[in-house]
Design an enzyme around this catalytic site. Sequence first.
Site, PDB file in Angstrom:
ATOM      1  N   THR A  90       0.835  -1.208   0.000  1.00  0.00           N
ATOM      2  CA  THR A  90       0.000   0.000   0.000  1.00  0.00           C
ATOM      3  C   THR A  90       0.862   1.247   0.000  1.00  0.00           C
ATOM      4  OG1 THR A  90      -1.660  -1.225   1.259  1.00  0.00           O
ATOM      5  CG2 THR A  90      -1.959   1.146   1.093  1.00  0.00           C
ATOM      6  N   ASP A 143      -0.785  -4.636   8.747  1.00  0.00           N
ATOM      7  CA  ASP A 143      -1.235  -5.982   8.425  1.00  0.00           C
ATOM      8  C   ASP A 143      -2.593  -6.291   9.052  1.00  0.00           C
ATOM      9  OD1 ASP A 143       1.193  -6.831   6.982  1.00  0.00           O
ATOM     10  OD2 ASP A 143       2.133  -6.537   8.932  1.00  0.00           O
ATOM     11  N   GLU A 149       9.994   0.819  11.317  1.00  0.00           N
ATOM     12  CA  GLU A 149       8.651   1.394  11.254  1.00  0.00           C
ATOM     13  C   GLU A 149       8.220   1.940  12.614  1.00  0.00           C
ATOM     14  OE1 GLU A 149       6.574  -1.152   7.629  1.00  0.00           O
ATOM     15  OE2 GLU A 149       6.431  -1.907   9.674  1.00  0.00           O
ATOM     16  N   LYS A 156      -8.044  -5.739   6.361  1.00  0.00           N
ATOM     17  CA  LYS A 156      -7.122  -5.607   7.486  1.00  0.00           C
ATOM     18  C   LYS A 156      -7.824  -5.364   8.823  1.00  0.00           C
ATOM     19  CE  LYS A 156      -3.421  -5.930   4.898  1.00  0.00           C
ATOM     20  NZ  LYS A 156      -3.972  -5.987   3.550  1.00  0.00           N
TER      21      LYS A 156
END
Length: 222
Positions: A30, A85, A104, A122
Amino acid sequence: MFETEKKIAASEAIKYVKSNIKIGLGTGSTTKFFLDSLGELIKDGTLKNITGVPTSKKTEEIAESYGIKIENNLDNIEIDFDGADEYDIYGNLIKGGGGALVREKIVAYNSKNVYIMVDESKFSEKLHNFPLPVEVIPFMEDITKNNIEKLGGKCSFRNNKKFISDNGNYIIDCKFDYTDVAYEEKIKMIPGVVEVGIFKNMATKIFEGKNNKCNVINIKKS
């Protein structure tokens, strides 16, 4: 699968990028759509002087190819744009499917805002669908795995230890009946664990692509 929804989420999130801004650049499919759109806006002159703090070597390479200035300085990151996720009704996240969870989390923690771009698959009321990624150092890693499993999960090394993170570590994927966010602290107490893919109380907006539209969810921090 869900490529259209991912693109819709990325297209809505990119509206929040302005010229002369420093942003976090996440990792994953994404985020790749977000980077592609960002590159086009820079190329046509709509956006100027964009500085990015990438969360992986792959993201850094993509960003540089689009002429985005790269920094590893964490000061004054206005917005971190990333995927996830899985997310729950409280905005808690599971991240690390791309193996970049340590970087991250560092970038997200040091950003004023964290904008998460996802497709509708998700969402879960409770975090349980996606295995919890845990990054561990490559020393007595089997013992570390065994200690994590004592919490009640079933764990396996990603790609049978062939997957190595940008930090030179292994990723262990852990499947629990329900990933309680309290596991973050418990797992991080285990020697050998570098970071856990639970992102609690970090997201400020979630952009969910669904049915050719984007739902923008504002998260109230606890």
